[in-house]
Motif scaffolding. Structure first.
Motif, PDB file in Angstrom:
ATOM      1  N   SER A 117      -7.264 -12.723  -7.242  1.00  0.00           N
ATOM      2  CA  SER A 117      -7.927 -12.676  -5.992  1.00  0.00           C
ATOM      3  C   SER A 117      -9.399 -12.967  -6.104  1.00  0.00           C
ATOM      4  CB  SER A 117      -7.636 -11.420  -5.323  1.00  0.00           C
ATOM      5  OG  SER A 117      -7.792 -10.421  -6.256  1.00  0.00           O
ATOM      6  N   LEU A 122      -8.876 -18.240  -7.359  1.00  0.00           N
ATOM      7  CA  LEU A 122      -8.389 -17.689  -5.982  1.00  0.00           C
ATOM      8  C   LEU A 122      -7.333 -18.188  -5.430  1.00  0.00           C
ATOM      9  CD1 LEU A 122      -9.574 -15.382  -4.438  1.00  0.00           C
ATOM     10  CD2 LEU A 122     -10.724 -17.096  -2.922  1.00  0.00           C
ATOM     11  N   GLN A 204       4.020  -7.219  -0.444  1.00  0.00           N
ATOM     12  CA  GLN A 204       3.237  -6.044   0.252  1.00  0.00           C
ATOM     13  C   GLN A 204       1.747  -6.685  -0.004  1.00  0.00           C
ATOM     14  OE1 GLN A 204       2.327  -4.578   3.324  1.00  0.00           O
ATOM     15  NE2 GLN A 204       3.785  -3.030   2.632  1.00  0.00           N
ATOM     16  N   TYR A 205       1.570  -6.608  -1.368  1.00  0.00           N
ATOM     17  CA  TYR A 205      -0.014  -6.783  -1.694  1.00  0.00           C
ATOM     18  C   TYR A 205      -0.419  -8.416  -1.544  1.00  0.00           C
ATOM     19  CZ  TYR A 205      -0.559  -2.046  -3.066  1.00  0.00           C
ATOM     20  OH  TYR A 205      -0.523  -0.586  -3.202  1.00  0.00           O
ATOM     21  N   ALA A 207       0.602 -10.167   1.203  1.00  0.00           N
ATOM     22  CA  ALA A 207       0.567  -9.926   2.406  1.00  0.00           C
ATOM     23  C   ALA A 207       1.351 -11.083   3.061  1.00  0.00           C
ATOM     24  CB  ALA A 207      -0.951 -10.267   3.023  1.00  0.00           C
TER      25      ALA A 207
ATOM     26  N   LEU B  85      -1.900  -5.401   7.581  1.00  0.00           N
ATOM     27  CA  LEU B  85      -1.419  -4.929   6.346  1.00  0.00           C
ATOM     28  C   LEU B  85      -0.837  -3.618   6.147  1.00  0.00           C
ATOM     29  CD1 LEU B  85      -4.643  -6.436   4.624  1.00  0.00           C
ATOM     30  CD2 LEU B  85      -2.360  -7.598   4.815  1.00  0.00           C
ATOM     31  N   ASP B  86      -0.064  -3.462   5.251  1.00  0.00           N
ATOM     32  CA  ASP B  86       0.478  -2.233   4.621  1.00  0.00           C
ATOM     33  C   ASP B  86       0.624  -0.968   5.713  1.00  0.00           C
ATOM     34  OD1 ASP B  86       0.136  -0.605   1.402  1.00  0.00           O
ATOM     35  OD2 ASP B  86       1.690  -0.207   2.973  1.00  0.00           O
ATOM     36  N   ALA B  89       0.030   2.730   4.275  1.00  0.00           N
ATOM     37  CA  ALA B  89      -0.961   3.122   3.240  1.00  0.00           C
ATOM     38  C   ALA B  89      -1.608   4.230   3.550  1.00  0.00           C
ATOM     39  CB  ALA B  89      -2.053   1.764   3.158  1.00  0.00           C
ATOM     40  N   GLY B  90      -2.578   4.749   2.823  1.00  0.00           N
ATOM     41  CA  GLY B  90      -3.267   6.059   3.178  1.00  0.00           C
ATOM     42  C   GLY B  90      -4.712   5.404   3.117  1.00  0.00           C
ATOM     43  N   ALA B  92      -7.242   6.216   1.124  1.00  0.00           N
ATOM     44  CA  ALA B  92      -7.701   5.920   0.125  1.00  0.00           C
ATOM     45  C   ALA B  92      -7.302   4.356  -0.365  1.00  0.00           C
ATOM     46  CB  ALA B  92      -7.215   6.738  -1.308  1.00  0.00           C
ATOM     47  N   ASP B  93      -6.083   4.134   0.022  1.00  0.00           N
ATOM     48  CA  ASP B  93      -5.617   2.877  -0.290  1.00  0.00           C
ATOM     49  C   ASP B  93      -6.570   1.823   0.536  1.00  0.00           C
ATOM     50  OD1 ASP B  93      -2.368   3.950   0.022  1.00  0.00           O
ATOM     51  OD2 ASP B  93      -3.474   3.579  -1.848  1.00  0.00           O
ATOM     52  N   LEU B  95      -9.577   1.785   1.368  1.00  0.00           N
ATOM     53  CA  LEU B  95     -10.900   1.385   0.668  1.00  0.00           C
ATOM     54  C   LEU B  95     -10.604   0.694  -0.676  1.00  0.00           C
ATOM     55  CD1 LEU B  95     -12.802   4.733   0.803  1.00  0.00           C
ATOM     56  CD2 LEU B  95     -12.887   2.741   2.500  1.00  0.00           C
ATOM     57  N   LYS B  96      -9.384   0.949  -1.038  1.00  0.00           N
ATOM     58  CA  LYS B  96      -9.341   0.403  -2.624  1.00  0.00           C
ATOM     59  C   LYS B  96      -9.082  -1.375  -2.159  1.00  0.00           C
ATOM     60  CE  LYS B  96      -8.003   0.536  -6.750  1.00  0.00           C
ATOM     61  NZ  LYS B  96      -7.166  -0.016  -8.040  1.00  0.00           N
ATOM     62  N   ALA B 100     -11.021  -4.276  -3.527  1.00  0.00           N
ATOM     63  CA  ALA B 100     -10.316  -5.131  -4.733  1.00  0.00           C
ATOM     64  C   ALA B 100     -10.318  -6.670  -3.942  1.00  0.00           C
ATOM     65  CB  ALA B 100      -8.799  -4.777  -4.570  1.00  0.00           C
ATOM     66  N   ASN B 101     -10.832  -6.741  -2.696  1.00  0.00           N
ATOM     67  CA  ASN B 101     -10.787  -8.088  -2.049  1.00  0.00           C
ATOM     68  C   ASN B 101     -12.162  -8.483  -1.727  1.00  0.00           C
ATOM     69  OD1 ASN B 101      -7.971  -9.172  -1.733  1.00  0.00           O
ATOM     70  ND2 ASN B 101      -7.882  -6.997  -0.981  1.00  0.00           N
ATOM     71  N   ASN B 104     -12.657 -12.330  -1.471  1.00  0.00           N
ATOM     72  CA  ASN B 104     -11.369 -12.946  -0.986  1.00  0.00           C
ATOM     73  C   ASN B 104     -11.722 -13.021   0.649  1.00  0.00           C
ATOM     74  OD1 ASN B 104      -8.868 -13.728  -0.467  1.00  0.00           O
ATOM     75  ND2 ASN B 104      -8.015 -11.921  -0.916  1.00  0.00           N
ATOM     76  N   GLN B 108      -5.571 -10.881   2.850  1.00  0.00           N
ATOM     77  CA  GLN B 108      -5.498  -9.845   2.117  1.00  0.00           C
ATOM     78  C   GLN B 108      -6.507  -8.806   2.201  1.00  0.00           C
ATOM     79  OE1 GLN B 108      -5.154 -12.375   0.661  1.00  0.00           O
ATOM     80  NE2 GLN B 108      -2.932 -12.816   0.279  1.00  0.00           N
ATOM     81  N   TYR B 119     -13.610  10.303   4.405  1.00  0.00           N
ATOM     82  CA  TYR B 119     -13.668   8.940   3.954  1.00  0.00           C
ATOM     83  C   TYR B 119     -14.606   8.206   4.547  1.00  0.00           C
ATOM     84  CZ  TYR B 119      -9.711   9.653   1.283  1.00  0.00           C
ATOM     85  OH  TYR B 119      -8.586  10.198   0.588  1.00  0.00           O
ATOM     86  N   THR B 122     -17.324   9.030   1.790  1.00  0.00           N
ATOM     87  CA  THR B 122     -16.817   8.213   0.515  1.00  0.00           C
ATOM     88  C   THR B 122     -17.069   6.791   0.686  1.00  0.00           C
ATOM     89  OG1 THR B 122     -14.880   9.821   0.800  1.00  0.00           O
ATOM     90  CG2 THR B 122     -14.919   8.026  -1.070  1.00  0.00           C
TER      91      THR B 122
ATOM     92  N   ARG C 260      -2.992   3.420  -7.260  1.00  0.00           N
ATOM     93  CA  ARG C 260      -3.170   3.073  -5.865  1.00  0.00           C
ATOM     94  C   ARG C 260      -4.469   3.530  -5.297  1.00  0.00           C
ATOM     95  NH1 ARG C 260       0.784   5.864  -2.911  1.00  0.00           N
ATOM     96  NH2 ARG C 260      -0.051   5.009  -1.167  1.00  0.00           N
ATOM     97  N   GLY C 261      -5.218   4.311  -6.335  1.00  0.00           N
ATOM     98  CA  GLY C 261      -6.528   4.406  -6.048  1.00  0.00           C
ATOM     99  C   GLY C 261      -7.048   5.517  -4.990  1.00  0.00           C
ATOM    100  N   ASP C 262      -6.497   6.598  -5.257  1.00  0.00           N
ATOM    101  CA  ASP C 262      -6.985   7.880  -4.615  1.00  0.00           C
ATOM    102  C   ASP C 262      -8.623   7.712  -5.231  1.00  0.00           C
ATOM    103  OD1 ASP C 262      -5.636  10.641  -3.479  1.00  0.00           O
ATOM    104  OD2 ASP C 262      -7.656   9.879  -3.062  1.00  0.00           O
ATOM    105  N   VAL C 263      -9.460   7.414  -4.455  1.00  0.00           N
ATOM    106  CA  VAL C 263     -10.957   7.171  -5.042  1.00  0.00           C
ATOM    107  C   VAL C 263     -11.224   8.177  -6.118  1.00  0.00           C
ATOM    108  CG1 VAL C 263     -13.017   6.269  -4.462  1.00  0.00           C
ATOM    109  CG2 VAL C 263     -11.253   6.236  -2.611  1.00  0.00           C
TER     110      VAL C 263
END
Lengths: 259, 387, 300
Positions: A117, A122, A204-205, A207, B85-86, B89-90, B92-93, B95-96, B100-101, B104, B108, B119, B122, C260-263
């Motif tokens: 990513s 990419l 899922q990840y 998308a 998306l997802d 998710a919670g 925290a997910d 923010l992640k 992560a993107n 990008n 995603q 949050y 945070t 999954r990154g609970d921060v």
């Protein structure tokens, strides 16, 4: 098999059938309760008419078929070459095919998504990455099945015979070898198909539309529809397996070097 | 050979039938509700958004506080596709996913997030947000529930809040529990559940937090909450399954601690099959959810349009129709913008007058304590390593 | 196809062996390229992450050290190993019995093909749908529980619960049995009918046939497949997560939570745990490879 033996076979079979069907039956009965007071198929109609179902289920079938094709194209020549000419490579390759098994899937998916990513690699948006990921996840089973099949036939003789009749490599691989390992490929294809249909994390990840995330979505929002979707997916996947089996010639096919 | 061809055709027929059924089904599907867009959104933003072509949201199910209506409002205003998306998710997910993107610009990468109150801070600390003040900025109160309802620089904006409630499937549970101590009664053996894993879910952690308040704890001390759940577990009343609307309806988790708007939403969507009651235990916790635009949002203008819609009258009313408490509720009331029938549906604020709201530091501290303490205090099945 | 492009048709004895072999290595290139790009390089993030301090990015052994010191993590590993062994054994034994009954048990041919196709589907029926199916079946308000109640037995009063170790194992079997069936079927096919007849001719009883002919041949395959079942259960987590809300703390669930990154969580620890799982699996796979080598003798 002696007559007493057949009774035992039926006994174990029936036990197995009970174990497998009771949870499905429980799910089915629950799925029928969508309307208050009487059993009905309302949940099923809701699922079938859901546009997300109509996109995600065929999408997953397509991913599965692509994965199987890529697997065959990639693994059959490889396994064939190893068996025929390069037994030295065998340990290295077998080790590689076991890596997806050894690495927990959730970690692999994170690694894959993370690697692709960021520029310059990419390609995280491309369906090719999804198919590649699925191919990797099904590799232990697909490669192993193909390898087992090749092991059971006499590759050297078949190759030499075909060559002496003037066959080129393409013909040898796809018209001589492939039909003879058809059953093993089928078994690998079964497992790959089921793996892709049931796989959640990667789709899922990345998308991309896929069936398992769709079911997860249903479970978040609805009570009875997930049960209906589960039953539908079970039935449809089973039917697809049946088609694969019939198209592939079924269990009745002959394996050269015969058992 | 004949059986083979026969079975082949039967199977193909079956799959075709299934496909046709879905085609028929789609014809029978109700036409999408048509409605005008949100006119208060600046037109240049809408145009810029249309050029971008997509908006990516995350962790936002359609049935969460009636978000579906907001989706429809967005589509009606811009005609632009919503990429969701997802939904499981919670916070925290979310923010992640932003982090992560970063590079990008693809689908995603989320444009906008809807996260728990803690949050807000945070995300700012992690540099995940970019500032934007909606055109209705002044209509948003400075504080709601005694806490800031918006970041002064506009990095995040409070949207709605919910109150922790008890959702009960009365087909399975004949006498619904009314308060915390009722939950310990033997009538409710194996029936009390959380809506998530308290070690990672914001909602579940706040359920534990609320339990703390009722058992001698405070906004700074969540340990009594853990002790309460230990008691619940020892009594055999706690069922470790993560409650979903399916398990609620099936009866595996007939009593759920969850946000009131989710409970009311379930009640509506199940429509009596099975019947659901919602009760507010006392004391209880209220907590705001905030929205922010990702610092790396690929579709910035669509994200801005989205924010504008959330803080328009229609957006706030949409949330309120979903039984959430919009932050601009007081302002809407003062202008008489809330329809009478909606007002009648909403739970009276006296029902949750005992609700208190923790600030971000208290929330983070509580979550830390719950994460480390859940297994040791409540601990379900921790075998000792073999000698 | 790179094979047809790069490996020329030849009379094996005429050309020098060197050219043949190097062309053949070229034929393996697609596979190796694929493996490096999409498997080895992404998976190497585990090794990198294990030895990298998540906050500073520097090299550290700390992640591994915290692994071995924390009883919570050790018990997570132990629990994962326990459930994997139990379901591998149970799945292996019953799966084998099922497969044998369907293939050589004298049942109608359709039983075999149905079992195979069904196993294909069921072997990947896991995660939330599987958990929910078992909840629908065996929860306090489940179908089977209600059937028992109808005849006056409340299984929950007798100490049964779905949400603990044995309930989860029962659910795991749903994909372990079919996996065993699918993988052991070719081996059972390899038991030639002539051998049964021959042993009968020599006066052997069924027991003696099994003890001296069938089991020695099948055992390496059975054990090898059981090890695959172990790996399958070891890496699973969605079913446990859905059924027990993560209360049964398997290693994979802990890893998932970290990653999954609970921060506030520690991804370095998550990677270290994954690394630990990889090490365990390597030990297991070595056993499997050894057994495979033995099996091969019979299939030549």
């Amino acid at each position: 098999m002696k007559r007493g033996g057949v009774i035992w076979s039926w006994f174990w079979m029936i036990l197995g059938i009970l174990y497998f069907f009771l949870p499905l039956l429980a799910t089915f009965i629950f799925s029928m309760k969508a309307e208050l007071g009487h059993l009905g198929f309302k949940a099923y109609l809701n699922v079938f008419s859901d546009p997300k179902f109509q996109t995600s289920f065929p999408a997953s079938v397509i991913w599965a078929i692509l994965t199987i094709i890529v697997g065959i194209l990639l693994f059959v020549p490889t396994a064939y070459l190893v068996r025929l000419r390069l037994p030295q490579a065998r340990s290295a390759i077998e080790l590689i095919t076991l890596v997806p098994f050894v690495v927990p899937a959730i970690v692999y998916v994170f690694g894959l998504v993370g690697t692709y990513s960021h520029p310059p690699l990419l390609i995280v948006d491309s369906p090719a990455l999804l198919v590649a990921g699925y191919t990797v996840l099904s590799m232990p089973y697909m490669y192993r099945a193909i390898d087992t099949g090749l092991r059971a036939i006499d590759v050297r003789t078949l190759t030499e015979a075909a060559q002496s009749l003037g066959a080129g490599w393409g013909t040898i691989l796809f018209r001589v070898i492939l039909p003879n390992i058809r059953i093993s490929i089928l078994s690998g294809a079964f497992l790959s198909f089921a793996i892709v249909m049931g796989e959640y994390t990667l789709a899922q990840y990345l998308a991309k539309p896929a069936f398992a995330p769709y079911i997860a979505l249903l479970i978040q929002n609805k009570a009875y529809e997930p049960a209906a979707a589960t039953i539908i997916s079970f039935a449809l996947i089973w039917a697809c397996m049946g088609i694969i089996q019939v198209v592939g010639g079924g269990e009745q096919g002959q394996v050269a070097g015969g058992h | 050979m004949r059986t083979k061809t026969f079975s082949y055709y039967m199977l193909v027929l079956f799959v075709i039938a299934a496909t046709l059924l879905s085609a028929c089904g789609s014809a029978a599907a109700p036409a999408a509700s048509s409605g005008g867009g949100v006119s208060s959104v600046p037109a240049d933003l809408v145009a810029a958004c249309k050029a971008e072509g997509m908006v990516t949201i995350i962790a936002t199910p359609g049935n969460w506080a009636n978000y579906q209506e907001i989706f429809d409002l967005f589509t009606a205003t811009t005609g632009v596709k919503i990429n969701s998306l997802d939904e499981n998710a919670g916070s925290a997910d979310e923010l992640k996913a932003i982090e992560a993107n970063k590079g990008n610009k693809g689908p995603q990468a989320p444009d906008i997030v809807d996260v728990g109150y803690a949050y807000g801070k945070t995300g700012i600390d992690a540099g995940d947000y970019q500032a934007y003040k909606v055109s209705t900025w002044d209509k948003i109160p400075d504080t709601v529930l005694g806490l800031p309802a918006k970041d002064p620089t506009g990095l995040w904006t409070g949207g709605y809040y919910g109150v922790m409630a008890l959702e009960v499937n009365t087909a399975v549970v004949k006498t619904a529990p009314a308060n915390w101590n009722d939950l310990l009664k033997s009538d409710y053996k194996g029936q009390v559940a959380l809506a998530g894993d308290p070690r990672s879910s914001n909602q579940a952690a706040q359920s534990v937090f609320a339990a703390a308040l009722a058992n001698g704890g405070s906004l700074d001390n969540v340990q009594p909450g853990l002790d309460f759940f230990k008691k619940l577990n020892d009594a055999g009343n706690f069922v470790p399954v993560i409650a979903k609307v399916g398990t609620l309806a099936q009866g595996a988790t007939p009593i759920v601690l969850t946000w009131d708007y989710l409970a009311f939403g379930d009640k509506d969507s199940l429509a009596g099959n099975p019947p659901i009651t919602v009760a507010y235990p006392s004391p209880t916790i209220a907590s705001m959810y905030v929205q922010a635009i990702s610092a790396y949002a690929p579709h910035l203008n669509c994200a801005k349009v989205w924010m504008e819609i959330l803080h328009s009258d229609q957006g706030q009313l949409a949330w309120m129709k979903g039984y959430a408490h919009g932050v601009q509720q007081a302002d809407l009331e003062s202008r008489g913008a809330i329809p009478a029938d909606l007002k009648a549906k909403l739970p009276a604020s006296s029902a949750f007058s005992s609700a208190v709201s923790p600030n971000p530091d208290q929330l983070s501290a509580a979550r830390d304590a719950i994460k480390t303490g859940w297994d040791t205090t409540v601990g379900v099945d921790i075998p000792t390593p073999a000698p | 196809m790179s094979v047809s492009e790069s490996v020329k048709r030849d009379a094996p004895k005429a050309r020098p062996a060197l050219i043949n072999i190097s062309w053949a290595w070229l034929g393996l290139l697609p596979f190796f390229l694929f493996a490096i790009l999409f498997l080895l390089y992404p998976s190497s993030t585990i090794v990198v992450g294990t030895f990298q301090d998540a906050k500073t990015g520097g090299f550290t052994f700390q992640n591994i050290l915290s692994l071995s010191k924390d009883p919570y993590i050790l018990s997570a590993y132990w629990l994962s190993i326990k459930i994997s062994i139990v379901t591998a054994l149970g799945g292996g034994v019953f799966g084998f019995i099922l497969a044998y009954s369907a293939i050589r048990g004298g049942l109608p041919r359709i039983m075999r093909s149905s079992l195979m196709t069904f196993s294909g589907v069921a072997s990947n029926f896991a995660g939330i749908p599987l958990a929910f199916a078992f909840i629908a079946l065996l929860s306090p308000t489940g179908m089977l529980t209600n059937w028992f109640k109808a005849v006056g037995i409340n299984i929950y009063d007798h100490g049964f619960t779905l949400y603990k170790f044995w309930g989860l194992s029962a659910a795991y079997m749903y994909f372990q049995f079919p996996l065993m069936v699918l993988i052991i079927a070719p081996a059972i096919d390899g038991l030639r009918k002539e051998w049964v007849e021959a042993s009968e001719n020599l006066g052997a009883s069924t027991f003696q046939y099994w003890r001296y002919v069938a089991f020695p041949i099948l055992l390496p395959s059975i054990l090898g497949t059981m090890i695959l079942l172990f790996g399958n259960a070891f890496g699973a987590f969605a079913t446990a997560q859905a059924l027990t809300g993560g209360q049964i703390t398997l290693a994979t669930i802990v890893i998932g939570a970290q990653l999954r990154g609970d921060v506030l969580n520690d991804p370095g620890l998550g990677y270290a745990m994954a690394f630990g799982m990889v090490l365990i699996m390597i030990v297991v796979i070595t056993g499997y490879t050894y057994l495979q080598r033995i099996t091969e003798r019979w299939l030549r």
